[in-house]
Each structure stands twice: as C-alpha cells, then as structure tokens.
Design a protein around this motif. Structure first.
Motif, short mmCIF file in Angstrom:
data_model
loop_
_atom_site.label_atom_id
_atom_site.label_comp_id
_atom_site.label_asym_id
_atom_site.label_seq_id
_atom_site.Cartn_x
_atom_site.Cartn_y
_atom_site.Cartn_z
N PHE A 28 0.83 -1.20 0.00
CA PHE A 28 0.00 0.00 0.00
C PHE A 28 0.87 1.26 0.00
N PHE A 29 1.90 1.25 0.82
CA PHE A 29 2.79 2.41 0.85
C PHE A 29 3.45 2.62 -0.51
N ASP A 30 3.82 1.51 -1.15
CA ASP A 30 4.42 1.61 -2.46
C ASP A 30 3.42 2.19 -3.47
N MET A 31 2.17 1.80 -3.35
CA MET A 31 1.14 2.36 -4.23
C MET A 31 0.96 3.86 -4.00
N MET A 32 0.99 4.26 -2.73
CA MET A 32 0.88 5.68 -2.42
C MET A 32 2.02 6.46 -3.08
N GLN A 33 3.22 5.91 -2.97
CA GLN A 33 4.37 6.58 -3.59
C GLN A 33 4.20 6.66 -5.11
N CYS A 34 3.71 5.55 -5.70
CA CYS A 34 3.55 5.53 -7.16
C CYS A 34 2.65 6.67 -7.61
N GLU A 35 1.49 6.81 -6.95
CA GLU A 35 0.58 7.86 -7.36
C GLU A 35 1.14 9.24 -7.00
N PHE A 36 1.78 9.33 -5.84
CA PHE A 36 2.31 10.61 -5.39
C PHE A 36 3.33 11.17 -6.39
N TYR A 37 4.19 10.28 -6.90
CA TYR A 37 5.24 10.72 -7.81
C TYR A 37 4.86 10.58 -9.28
N SER A 38 3.62 10.22 -9.54
CA SER A 38 3.20 10.10 -10.94
C SER A 38 2.95 11.49 -11.51
N SER A 39 2.79 11.54 -12.81
CA SER A 39 2.61 12.82 -13.49
C SER A 39 1.18 13.31 -13.37
N ARG A 40 1.02 14.60 -13.26
CA ARG A 40 -0.31 15.19 -13.21
C ARG A 40 -1.02 15.10 -14.55
N PHE A 41 -0.25 14.92 -15.60
CA PHE A 41 -0.81 14.88 -16.95
C PHE A 41 -0.95 13.43 -17.41
N GLU A 42 -2.16 13.03 -17.68
CA GLU A 42 -2.41 11.62 -18.00
C GLU A 42 -1.71 11.20 -19.28
N ILE A 43 -1.56 12.13 -20.19
CA ILE A 43 -0.98 11.74 -21.49
C ILE A 43 0.52 11.54 -21.37
N GLU A 44 1.11 12.05 -20.31
CA GLU A 44 2.55 11.94 -20.18
C GLU A 44 2.94 10.54 -19.75
N SER A 45 4.13 10.15 -20.05
CA SER A 45 4.62 8.82 -19.72
C SER A 45 5.32 8.85 -18.36
#
Length: 1592
Positions: free
Chosen positions: A823-840
């Motif tokens: 769960f913590f790893d998932m939180m990090q994934c979303e936290f550090y993901s891009s705000r722009f969905e089209i971005e990689s």
C-alpha cells in the motif's frame, strides 16, 4: 392304512415377493380344510379358488411363523447362525432353477400318482384301492431307501398311497421323490402293486394284490424316461401262476403306447386288464442323464461317424439346459472331431459353428452366464487339443476375408457370432498354441505368428470397409477385440500388436462407429498392453489425436454426422416434439455426447495409470498428452455448460495434467507456442479458468481432499506462469497479463477452502502438514511480482487496491506483514506520478514540477473497498493495529509524504474502528444498535466528505427505520441526502446518484423525488408540521422556478389536508426517557454513556423498561438514580439506569407569545424539536436556623437539566447527552411552584367545564375535595406554618418577595375555588349533593380565613364567557426551579456551585438519587409530592386562547415579580429603563430576549382596574417614571452568585408569574450571556402587542 382327512394350506406369494414382512415373532394361521367326500386335489383346488373362504372355521388351523432368508444354504448359515441350527430340511425345486449353477449335481426323479380306474366287476361295491410303489433293479430286487416323501424325513423302501373308500376311480395326485444313484439308474425300473384293502382287519390280512404295472427309467435309445404323463398297462395277477420274484413282466409292454392294435399280451400269471387303467407323471432333474437323442448321438460320435454331420447340425437345436449340463463332454467331443481329421477340413466349419453356438449360449444367455467360469476352467485345465489353433485361425480368417459375401448370403449371421465369440476363440487358439509349444518345444520356428498376424491384418482390412451391411460385424469386432489382448500377448509380440491395433483405429472411416471406437480405446487403455512403455509410445499419439478431434468436433456441433448419430438425433427430435422440448434442450443433449464422455474417461484413466510407479518412465507420455490435449481440455471447459455433469471430470483431467507436469514440461509447452500472442492467449485462458475454479469450484465444498489437491496444483502452475509473464511480458509490457495474474492469484488466496482459521484444529493441522499454508506462499509470489513491475506500477493504481486489500485482510500475520507495505508503495507511485495523464513515466523525471503530489485516487479506492470488505466479514482488530503501525512507520520516515501519509493512515484506522463496530452489530437483532453504528459511519463519511459512502449509509439507515416503522426518523434520514443537492438542473455526478432513484438524472429531479418521499414519511409519522415545511419549499420551486402549476395545485391540496390533520386528528404525545448504560459489557458506543430516548406512541415508562431490558437480557436495571462508582463503570457487566424526563420547549417557539393559538398547534411544539430535558427529585434537608417539625420547610427539589447533541426527533430515536446541569430548588420556591401549578389546574378545569358541558364531574370533585378538605395533607396550612412563621421570616429576610408571592397565590386560589364549586354545584347529580354541601361548608371556612389574612381577590374568569390568557402554554413546565434560588451541581457546564438565596450557607452534600419522585417517601409525602408534580393535560380546546410567555393577568393589585437579565450588576437608572423600553422592539423585526432580570413588585393599592396589555420584554408606556421606584437591593449573601445561574433563557422566564398594572421595581443581577443561537435555525419572530380591548 392311510385315509384322506384334510388339507392345511396358506398362500405365501406375498411373503416370497417381499410385499409382506415375515417375522418369527409373529404367528400366522394356516387354515385347515377337511376333505369330506373330495380327494386331496379337489379340496386344495377349492381352497385356491377361495370356495372355502366364507365358511372358514377359525378354530381349525395350524399356526406357524415365517422368516424369509436370502441366499444359498452356506450364506444363510453364516448370516443367521441362531436360526439355522443342526440338520436343516431342504426342499429343492421340482426342476432346474432359472440359473443353473455349475457343480450342482442332481439325479432326482419326481413321481406323481395321478389316478386310475378299477371297475368293481362282479363285486357288489367298488374296491378300496391302495398302490404300493417300489424301485427295483434289473434283477427285480427292490432298492431300499430311495423313496422320499419330502425334506427332513427318512427315506422309505416303498411308497403306499392313500386309500379312498369304495372309489372305483381314485384320483391320488400324490407326489414323491425317487433318488437313485447314477450308476443304478440305467438299469432300474418302477414297480406298482395294486391291492384291495378291507376295513375288517382279519379279512384285510388275507387280501392279496390284484394287479401290477411297471415302467423302465431308461428307454431303448439310451435316453431317460421323458417328462410327461404315462398311461401304464395294468396286468391282473393270477397268484397261483405268478412268481413274485420273477421278471416275466419285462416281456410285457409297460405303457399303453407300446401296445399294438387289439394286442392282449400275457405271460405266466399275468394278463392285461383292458378295463383297468393307471396313470403316472414323471419329472426328472438330472445333471448326468439326458432325454435328448441328438445330444446323445454327438456324445457317442465315435461309434456313429456316418451320422456325424447330422449330429453336429442337431447339436445347435438342443435345448440350452441340456447343453450346459454336458458342457465339458460336448467340448471334448467337438475338439476330438476336429483333431480326428488333421489333414481334412470336412467338419472344420461345422465344428466351428457348434463351438460358436456353445460360446454364444454361455456368454450371451443370462440364464447360463454362471457357466462362463466352467468354460474358463475347461480351457485352463481340461482343454488338450494341441493342433486346434491352426484350424481355428484358418476358419476365422476365411470368415473375415469373405466378410461381405458371407454377410450377404448367410442367414445365421455366422460372422457376427464369430466376432462376439472372438475372446473365447482366441483363448482356445492361445491355449492350444501354448500346449503345442510345451509338447514340441523344438518346433518354435513355424509360421504361427505369420498366420495370426495375417488374421489380425484381415480384421484391419475388414474394418476399412464402408458398406453398411458390415456395420454390425465391425461394431462387434471393435467391442470384443480388446478382450483378446491378454491371450494374444501370450503368443504374439506386444509392440507388433500395438501397431496393428493403431492401424485398425486409424483405418476406420471418419464418423463411423465413433462411440465403439472410443470404447475400444478405453479397453486398450485398461489392458496389459498399455502398461508397456514401448507400446504406449505407439498407442498414445493415436489416442490423444482421436480425443482432440472428438472434443473439437463436439464443440463445432458436427459430431452427429454418422448414420447412428443421425438416427439417434432424429429419435431425440421426435421425443422432443412430443414432450415440447425447445431447440436449446436438443442442442444441450447433443452437448452431452457419449463420445465426449468416453474421451473424458479415457484421458482420466490414462493419467491415473501414468501416475502409478509400476508403469516405467512416463516423461514422453505426459508430453504427448500435454502438447496434444491440454489446450483442448482447457477450451472445452471454458465452452462447457456450467450445469454439465462432466464439468468436474474435465477439471480433474486438467488438474491431473498440470500435476504430472514438471519444469521440463512447462518450459517445453511454452516454447512450443509459435508467437508471443499465442502465449498470451494461453495465459489468459488458463488464468481465467483458475480464477473461475477457486471462485466457484466444480467439486462439492465438503470434498476437501480434491479441492486442496486442485489448489496445490494451481499454486504450482501460478509460480511457473509468474516467471513466464516476467520473461515474456515485461520488456514489451502487457498490462492484461500482469493484471490477470494478480487477480487470479488473489482470488486463489481468498477462496473459502484456504481459510484455515475456519476449520477445526485437527483439520487445520492436517492441511498444514500436507500442503502448508498456501496463502502465505501465494502472497509472497504476489509481493515479488508487484515489486518486479518497476515503472509500470502506476498502471495498477488504483485498480489493484481492492484486490491487494482483500489479500492483506486474510488473517495470517506473516502474510500481512509482507503485503501491507505494498500500500505504501502504491501511495508513492501515485504521489510521484505525473499530473498529466498523457505523459509517460519519464515525464516526472524530466520535470519534477509535474509530480502529482497526492494519492487521492488511492485514498478513495482504499476507503470504498475497505467499507465493502470489512462489512462483508473481512478484517479484524489485529489487522487494524498492524496496518496502523506498519504504515505509520513507513510514512513517518518519508520526507515528502510524512504529513499526508500519517493523516491518511489515521483516517483509515478510524474508519476501520467504526466498520468493525458496525460489523459486530449488523447481525444483531437489536436494530437500535445497528442504527447507532450506522450513524457513526455517517458522521465519519460526512467528516471526510465521502458523499457516495455517506449516501450509501443514509439509505441503509433509512431502511432500518422503515423496518421498525420509524417513519419520522426515516424522513429526517432522507433529508440528509437531499441536503447534498441543489435546486438546479445540473446533471447528477456519480457520487450523488442513488440506486433507489434510477430515473433521476439531475439535482432537481432527485431532490424533488426525495422531498416527496420525505413528505410521505412525515405524513405516516404524523409530523405534519415538518411535512408542511417541505411542501412550502417545493411550492416555492413550482411557483417561482419551474412554474409547474399542476404540481403546485396538487401540493396545495395536500398541504390543506396536512393543516386539517393538525387540527382534527389525535396525536399521542411521545414521552422521553433518560437511559444510562454503565459497565464495559455493553458495545463500545454505549459504554458509560447517557442517552435521551424518544418513546414510541403510547409507550410509558414500564413498557420502555421492558423493551430495553429485552434488548439487553443480561443487563441489570438500577433502581436508584445515584451516579455509579468505578466498580460499576469498569466492570464487565451491564447496568442500565432508566427514568422519565420532561422536554423543555425550545425558546425559539416563543413566537406564539401574545397570539391566540389553538392548543393542538402548541402541543406539537411542547414535545418535538426539543434538545433540553429535565427531571426532578425531592429530598429533605433540615434548616439549622429554624426548629420546625413541618416537613414542607425542609422539602427541597433536585432538578437536572440534560442537553442532547441533536434535537429530537431526528435521524435517530435517541441521542447522547452532551451536557448535564443539576440545580437545587429551595422549599419556598418548591411551594410557589406547587401553588402555581394547582391554580393553573383549577383555571384549566374551569375553562374545560365551561366550554364542554358533557365532561364528567368526577375529576372536579376529586380536585376540590383534595384542596378545600385536605383531611390528611393539611392543605395551605402547611405552607403557612412553614414559611409565614416569624422564625422563618426572621431567619430569611431576603425571601420576603417570595413569601409575598406565595401569599398572593394562596389568595388568588380562593376566587378560582369559588368558580369551581359553582361549576360543581351546577353539574353535580343528586347523589353528590351531600358532597357539594360538604365542599361549600369547608370552602366557606377556608375563604374566611384566607381573606382575613391576605385580602380578597377577584378572578378574571367568568362562567359561560371566559376568554383568558393562558399562562406559559409553551413552557408550562417551567417553574421556580429556573430561578436563582438554587445551587448548581453541573458536571459539564463548569458553573461553580451556589446556594439558594434563602438557603443557609451550607455546602451541598450528595443525596441518594431516586428513580421516581415518590420513591422512598412516606405515604403522606408521596401524596403531597404527587400533587406537586402532576401536570394536567388540558385537552383540546375549541376556539383560540391568548398566550403570553411571561405574564399572567390578575385583577387585583398583588405584587408581581419579573426577572430580567442585564449585563451590569448596578441598579438601572431611569434613563436606562427608558432605553430598555425603546430597544424592546428591534427595527429588524427580530426578537431577542432582554438581557436583564427584573423583579417587579405590584401592591394591592395600585391595582385598580387592571389593564391586560402586556408584552414580553417590554414595559407599559402608561406607567410613568415616578411609578418605577426601585426598591433596595436584597442582601447579597456569601454564596449567592447570580452570575452562575443557568444560561437558558427559557428557564429564566419561569421564575415567577408577573401580573399587569403593577408598580414595577427592578432588581438587576449579572448573569452570563445566553447560549448562542444556531445561525442555521430561523430566529423567533417578535411577539405582537396584544389587542387593547379584551374581555376579562
């Protein structure tokens, strides 16, 4: 001599059929019938024909007990040793049984003496004939001991018949058995001697036989006497010439059939009597002797070779019984004939035909199937024809080679018989060849193998034919050929045989004999041939290919192309038309094809065999099955109907293949796919199948072994497939492959069969020992797969959150510890993901400002899934703590997510606490507990702004209320949903949608639908005022926004009905109860908390207590209101404290002040929308400064004010108490309260009786009698003694205002009593006139005394014309308790304790609490208290009444006191008073309570003609400033503190009733500011000024 006497018989057919139970404990009557003039046969026939049934004599009977036992004698002895003791009499059937058992040797002749005819001749009467039967040998000597009358009796040397008296045509019908040894049977004969018997004994001794007859047992042709009736010749005896030991009668014919025409044979002493006749019947049961001439001819073929052909042909016509009796002898004869002509084939075909006939008889006729072991034994031990194999092979090969010609010409189906007898023929061939090899071991290189191979090749060629004429023979060949394999293997190479069999199977034309072909495959699989690895290498590829083709053909629906398939389908279709079946059912029937069933069985048996350890290496065999059939099996399972009974078999095959696959097989199988797409397709299929199997197993849930084996195999496969996915689908990432793996693995873990904690200890230990905890191993595999995702993790957030949560909720500590960090790893994934969905993924690396910096999606998904899973039974306290500890530690060490992460974890922990609490209660029968938990969750979701979850629980709470018929609460609950909506046409977002209103798409539509439901529920709950509020809001929308006048019209009609209901319908006033739950035995949300409950309609305290205790059967009801100690608060038990409380009306309802309001309207607001409640408790406290025995001077009142968190009614029928304030009322104030209440009751009674002439007089009689003639209680005299004494006035000079008030109340009571007595006088019937006289006398004395002491007063009420202002109709229960004459004991308002103004400076001591006011009092005190506390409900009053909130109208000049609150402790100046007047009506039209407390005095001299103008919080403009002379301030005692008075304005208003036209003197005391009014609630309206002209 034997004479006929009678017959005893009973029909036992029903017992033998099992339709009637037989029991040795029960006796059955066997009726007895005398013969009279009839013989035995006639008597028995009459019984059978029921002729005797009507005349049956109940006294003549034999009594027997019956018990039916099954089995032969040996079996019966073993099973019933207590019944079968000693020598048992056995009566055998007169003939062979339906099934002839081999080894059953019999040689019995059953002889029946039928009858005879013996004319009397020249005698005067007929003879008394007796027949003597003897068995004699060829020498005429009688054979002893061969005649038996039945079982269990010793054998006889001769048999004597019954004698019929003077009967010339005796009919005996007597049967007996003749058992002659086989060696003597051929030469024996039966001899019958006829003798006349006389009734005279002396004469009888001289009587000699008068005739004889005889018959031989063997006929001239060697056969036995046939089974039939035989008419014997009767020969008269000449005793002078006849030699008894001679054999001369052998020269004479024995039967009538042997006589020639007109022949009269005779010899010495014997001559034929043509008039006499004698008839017998014989039945022979012999396994050694035959009556068949043809059979005898074959057995003696060697001496009659010239008739050999005829004998062979005749054998096939001999009865089966005769054949099986002489089976071994016939077979010996046949093979001897075959061997007798080694060079010639003249008789070969005939012998072969006879052999087929015998084999067919033994193997196909069920009557003789027991002789198969005899045939087998013969082949194994007795057969000795060493050269027979060559002739048999040649004959059968010729048959097969000429199959089509033979089948079309022959009429006896010789080829079909040969195919059916193939097993025994090959057995004869193999045995013959083995005997030959034993006899001639050096001759091993002959051409036998070639000839046998030629025969098998001929069979293969025959199977290639497509002619329908051969179809039956081909089917028989396929059916019986596998049974020859064990025998062929004895003389033929196994691998060569395997090749031939494969050729045979491959050469059968397509769609021909498919079912029989698969049955043949099945037989081969079970044969010895399949145990050899080299044979399996030849056979298995053919088998697997055939199975694959059949599976695929069945799925394509083309499996019925063959002829019999077409016939079968046509017949099924015909039946379907008759029965009305649909096309779907027909297709379903085709899906259950027998061929596919056979394929499933064959595959299953092959895998079962390959799992054995004694079949050699199986690596290549498993590979063959895996490569050819595995995918087919998987796809067939996917396509198969779930109701198919063979679904479980197919799954078992698939699981078995995976079980036997090694890593080598897995790698080989994956590498066998041509492309990466093919691998993906396979993985999708198998993961789908695995997931389906664990979610909905095809095996019964209690078949633990099978399910655990399935799970072990799935786990093994998942481990391998995880490597496959990593190897093939990471670099070229495929989301679907990874996602399916995660979902399949988690479904596997969470299946019920693996939840070990639900099993018993022994079962759990056994599973762990054998399989370990597979959940833990799978969890580690999932964890490994997750952390191998790398940069692709974000693709699975939040979609995988629910599945991972489901996995972590499994109650296995190590698993949880390993997987919660995901769960913590998932939180990090979303936290550090891009705000722009089209971005990689690389976007955030290039520009860190694009980081999303939150995990909202994860959070939302986590909350939603947690709610569903915990409610569904997952999760526990241990998980909550473990999740909190692990996640807090991980988040707190993270630099960026520290604050948000910890906040999220704590929020989830709080949610789990509430969900676990809710889950514990959800199954509870106590719906109130379920409602409480639901509200807790509502509050939580409201707090975190989760609208969809909030609405979900709003609907749940509404449903619970509807189940309990709490319509009002249901309406308030739905109102929560409506509050989230706007009056707009915006489309509803998904979060606000409700499944209940699927047709509503906009805010307005849904809100309108909710409002109509709310209005309906308020209507059902009789809360019409609340319904009107919603109607008004709807009406405004219809009128101003949507202009829907039709709806507006309907709405106004409904509003009109609601107004009418308010005025006309009766509503029960609900009562309120305080309930305290003490102890740790209650659920957490109840422990040591106090609640106010709203009772149901007409529910009183006793009913409420019973209902509450029923919900908590283990709870103990506390009988005192004393606060409990720690021993109760911390105990594990349950204690409940219940008492009645009075609602205090909300001060905002003071808007009725000064207005004529109907009682029906006001009554609603007294008990609804209430947030404050009170209850009182009287107690005694002596005044140390006064020595007075009067109990009223020391009778104090303890009053507790309770405030709830929300007003009632609301979304619950109860709410917790948020604050408690306890005050004490002095005895003087208590007395004033009591007098005020009594006067009010009298005024109400006057008004009621004045307006309703039909009211009964009894209540008034009782009230008046209690006041004017207080024989026991003492009346107002008690108050005078207690408070008007010089000692009291001296001791409490500060109470002079209150004392004067009490005197005024006593004086005010007199005119009220006068009116009441006048009413009583007008209404009292004659029977009450003595009481009326008594009341008038007592009142006169009382009036005189009071007027003398306190002056005369006038009443503002007049009979028949009463219009009166009602005092405190809104707050009629507010008393002097709300004045400063009190000391505070509040625990929650932090108000310091004060003593009463008139009380001594004493600290307050704890007094015992009472559950009721009258409890623990003397009877006298109880009566007094009941009067003081009673509140009379005035009932419904027609017309209107003037209401004020603070004033009371009185015509005289008695002082009136009014308290007002002001923020300054100083005496007000006149200018301040004028300012107060001006500010009493704010320009805004809103009314607020004046912030001062004023005591106003009015003297008697200033009353005059009183004006009835008054207004709350205003002063009369006609009073000049000179009239307002302020009195001096009272002495302020040490403990008196006005600043600590209760801050409820509604309480302050009821200190004293004030009267108009008085001289007002104000005393100002400082009080804390009033409680702030909720901005959301509408402020009360200002009271209008009353009319200036009113009648009093």
């Amino acid at each position: 001599m034997r004479r006929p006497f009678g017959v005893a018989a009973k029909d036992i057919t029903l017992f033998m059929c099992g339709k009637l139970e037989s029991d040795l404990e029960q006796e059955f009557a066997v009726p007895f019938y005398t013969c009279d003039k009839d013989n035995f046969e006639q008597t028995l026939k009459k019984f059978i024909n029921k002729d005797y049934a009507k005349n049956e004599s109940k006294n003549q009977a034999l009594f027997v007990s019956l018990k039916l036992l099954h089995g032969d004698l040996k079996q019966v002895r073993e099973e019933n040793p207590h019944l079968i003791l000693g020598n048992i009499s056995i009566s055998r059937k007169m003939g062979f049984p339906e099934v002839i058992l081999p080894g059953d040797v019999r040689n019995d002749l059953y002889l029946t003496l039928v009858g005879g005819e013996f004319p009397k001749g020249n005698k005067t009467s007929d003879k008394n004939v007796e027949v003597v039967v003897k068995v004699c040998n060829e020498k005429g000597v009688a054979i002893p001991g061969v005649i038996s009358l039945g079982g269990g009796v010793p054998p006889l040397n001769e048999y004597r018949s019954v004698i019929y008296y003077h009967e010339d045509k005796p009919q005996w019908y007597e049967t007996f058995k003749v058992a002659i040894p086989i060696e003597e049977f051929r030469s024996s004969h039966l001899k019958f001697i006829f003798k006349h018997r006389s009734s005279n004994e002396a004469k009888d001794k001289s009587e000699k036989p008068f005739a004889i007859s005889y018959v031989k047992l063997m006929q001239e042709n060697g056969t036995t006497l046939r089974d039939a009736k035989h008419n014997l010749n009767v020969y008269k005896l000449d005793h002078k010439k006849f030699d008894e030991n001679g054999l001369d009668y052998f020269k004479l014919p024995s039967t009538v059939d042997e006589l020639k025409d007109n022949q009269k044979p005779q010899t010495a002493g014997l001559c034929l009597s043509t008039k006499d006749s004698f008839c017998i019947s014989t039945n022979i049961c012999s396994t050694k002797l035959t009556q068949n001439v043809d059979l005898l001819g074959l057995l003696n073929w060697a001496s009659h070779k010239e008739t050999l052909r005829e004998s062979l042909l005749a054998l096939m016509k001999v009865d089966g019984e005769e054949v099986v009796k002489f089976l071994q002898d016939i077979l010996d004869a046949l093979f001897n004939i075959l061997m007798d002509n080694p060079e010639s084939d003249v008789y070969d075909e005939l012998v072969f035909d006879c052999l087929l006939h015998i084999i067919s008889l033994v193997s196909n006729d069920w009557k003789y199937q027991h002789f198969e072991p005899v045939l087998d034994l013969y082949i194994r031990e007795s057969f000795s024809a060493t050269l027979a194999y060559s002739k048999l092979v040649v004959v059968i090969k010729n048959l097969v080679d000429n199959a089509i010609a033979i089948v079309s010409i022959a009429k006896d189906n010789i080829l079909f018989k040969a195919m059916k007898a193939l097993q025994y023929i090959m057995r004869f061939v193999a045995r013959s060849r083995l005997l030959f090899c034993e006899l001639y071991p050096e001759m091993d290189n002959d051409d036998f193998e070639e000839s046998l191979k030629g025969l098998l090749q001929s069979i293969v060629t025959m199977m290639c034919q497509t002619s329908d004429t051969l179809l039956r023979e081909q089917g028989a060949c396929l059916k019986y050929l596998p049974s020859t394999i064990p025998d062929i293997l004895k003389v033929f190479n196994a691998k060569h045989l395997s090749i031939i069999l494969c050729d045979l199977l491959k050469n059968i034309p397509p769609n021909r004999l498919t079912k029989q072909k698969m049955m043949t495959v099945n037989e081969i699989v079970h044969s010895q041939l399949f145990l050899y690895p080299e044979c399996r290498q030849v056979l298995l590829p053919v088998f697997t290919k055939q199975i694959k083709v059949l599976f695929e053909t069945c799925e394509e629906g083309t499996g019925v192309g063959r002829q019999e398939g077409r016939r079968q389908f046509r017949s099924v279709a015909k039946v379907a038309r008759v029965l009305g079946a649909t096309q779907h059912c027909l297709n379903q029937h085709r899906g259950y094809s027998e061929e596919v069933e056979l394929c499933i069985k064959i595959l299953s048996d092959i895998l079962d065999l390959l799992f054995r350890s004694d079949v050699g290496p199986t690596l290549h065999d498993i590979s063959e099955i895996m490569l050819v059939d595995l995918r087919t099996v998987i796809q067939s399972h996917i396509n198969m109907d779930k109701e198919n009974p063979y679904g479980g078999n197919l799954v078992a095959i698939m699981i078995d293949i995976f079980r036997q696959m090694s890593d080598y097989h897995y790698e080989k199988y994956i590498s066998n796919f041509a492309t990466r797409t093919d691998i993906l397709d396979f993985l999708m299929e198998i993961l789908l199948v695995f997931k389906e199997l664990v979610n909905q197993s095809v095996f019964p849930s209690d078949w633990c072994e099978m399910i655990m084996l399935q799970n072990a195999v799935i786990l093994k496969s998942l481990r391998f497939f995880s490597h496959t996915i990593r190897d093939h689908f990471f670099e070229k990432f495929d989301n679907q492959a990874w996602s399916n793996f995660f979902h399949c693995a988690i479904a596997f873990m969470t299946q019920p069969a693996l939840q070990l904690e639900t099993f018993s200890h022994n079962k759990r230990m056994r599973i762990i020992k054998r399989y370990k905890d597979m959940r833990r191993e799978t969890g580690f595999e999932i964890r490994s797969m997750w952390f191998n995702l790398g940069q692709y993790k974000i693709q699975f957030v939040p979609s995988l959150v629910g599945s991972i949560l489901e996995m972590t909720l499994i109650p296995e500590v190590e698993l949880r510890k390993a997987t919660i960090p995901i769960f913590f790893d998932m939180m990090q994934c979303e936290f550090y993901s891009s705000r722009f969905e089209i971005e990689s993924f690389g976007d955030t690396k290039r520009d860190s400002s694009h980081i999303k910096a939150n995990f909202c999606e994860f959070e939302n998904e986590m909350i939603a899934k947690l709610d569903i899973l915990v409610e569904g039974g997952r999760g526990d306290e241990q998980f909550k703590d473990l999740f909190h500890n692990i996640m807090v530690e991980l988040c707190s060490h993270h630099t960026t997510m520290n604050e948000d992460g910890v906040k999220f974890v704590k929020m989830v922990t709080r949610l789990m606490e509430r969900l676990l609490e809710y889950r514990c209660i959800i199954t509870d029968e106590n719906k109130e507990n379920r409602m409480s938990c639901t509200v807790n969750l509502l509050d939580f979701y409201s707090e975190i702004n989760r609208k969809e979850m909030y609405i979900r629980y709003v609907n749940k709470l509404c449903d619970l209320h509807l189940e309990c018929d709490n319509f009002t609460e249901a309406a308030y609950t739905l109102q929560l949903h409506s509050n989230l909506l706007k009056w707009s046409d915006e489309l509803l977002p998904p979060l606000l949608k409700s499944s209940r209103y699927s047709e509503s798409y906009t805010h307005r539509q849904l809100k309108e639908a909710l409002y109509y439901n709310i209005i309906d529920y308020f209507d059902k709950g009789k809360m019409w005022e609340c319904a009107l509020q919603k109607c008004q809001e709807l009406a405004k929308q219809y009128e101003e926004e949507t202009f829907d006048y039709e709806q507006l019209s309907e709405l106004h009609k409904r509003m009109a009905s609601f107004y009418e209901d308010i005025m006309r319908k009766v509503r029960a006033e609900p009562e309120y109860f305080r309930v305290a739950y003490y102890g740790r035995g209650f659920p957490i949300f109840l422990q040591n908390k106090v609640f106010i409950y709203r009772g149901k309609e007409y529910e009183r305290l006793g009913d409420f207590c019973t209902r509450t205790l029923n919900e908590f059967p283990n709870a103990e009801l506390m009988n005192k209101l004393t606060p409990p100690g720690d021993d109760i608060l911390e105990s594990n038990s349950q204690y409940i404290q219940i008492n009645h409380v009075d609602p205090i009306m909300d001060e905002k309802r003071q808007r009725f002040s000064g207005k004529p309001v109907a009682e029906q309207i006001v009554k609603y607001y007294k008990v609804n929308d209430v947030q404050k409640y009170r209850y009182s408790r009287p107690f005694t406290r002596k005044d140390p400064e006064i020595e007075n025995e009067n109990e009223f001077s020391s009778l104090w009142l303890e009053r507790t004010i309770l405030v709830t968190t929300y007003p009632l009614p609301g979304i619950l029928r109860w709410f917790p108490v948020s604050s408690t304030n306890t005050i004490e009322i002095s005895p003087l104030c208590y007395a004033i309260e009591t007098m005020e209440e009594k006067n009010k009751e009298l005024r109400d009674l006057i008004m009621h009786y004045n307006q309703d002439k039909t009211l009964p007089i009894n209540p008034l009689s009782l009230k008046l009698n209690g006041i004017v003639d207080p024989a026991v209680m003492g009346g107002t005299m008690n108050y005078e003694e207690a408070f008007f004494s010089p000692e009291y006035i001296k001791a409490h000079p500060e109470n002079h205002v209150l004392i004067q008030r009490l005197k005024d109340l006593i004086a005010d009571q007199i005119p009220l009593l006068e009116l009441c007595i006048q009413v009583h006088k007008d209404r009292a019937p004659p029977s009450l006139q003595p009481l009326q006289k008594r009341l008038e006398d007592c009142f006169a004395k009382m009036q005189e005394s009071v007027v003398e002491k306190y002056g005369k007063r006038k009443c503002d009420l007049k009979l028949d014309q009463i219009t009166i202002r009602r005092q405190f109709s809104i707050a009629n229960n507010l008393r002097h308790s709300d004045m400063p004459q009190m000391s505070d004991k509040s625990s929650s308002n932090h108000i310091s304790k004060t003593s009463l103004i008139l009380s001594p400076t004493k600290s307050l001591t704890n007094t015992p609490a009472l559950s009721h006011k009258n409890k623990n009092k003397t009877p006298k005190e109880k009566r007094r208290a009941s009067k003081a506390d009673a509140v009379v409900s005035p009932g419904s009053v027609s017309g209107t009444q003037w209401y004020t909130s603070e004033t009371e109208v009185t015509p005289n000049g008695t002082p009136v006191f009014e308290l007002r609150q002001e923020l300054t402790p100083k005496r007000p100046l006149r200018s301040e008073i004028e300012k107060e007047k001006r500010l009493s009506r704010p320009p805004s039209g809103q009314f607020s309570r004046p912030p001062s407390l004023t005591i106003t005095l009015r003297t008697a001299s200033s009353s005059g003609n009183s004006s009835n103008r008054d207004s709350v919080g205003t002063t009369d403009s006609s009073v000049s400033e000179e009239d307002l002379v302020p009195p001096p301030l009272p002495v302020k005692l040490r403990e008196a503190d006005y600043c600590n008075l209760p801050n409820s304005n509604s309480e302050n208003t009821s200190f004293l009733y004030t009267y108009r036209n008085s001289l007002r003197t104000s005393v100002h005391v400082k009080l804390p500011p009033p409680e702030p009014i909720d901005d959301d609630d509408p402020p009360p309206l200002p009271p209008p000024k009353p009319p200036k002209n009113k009648c009093l």
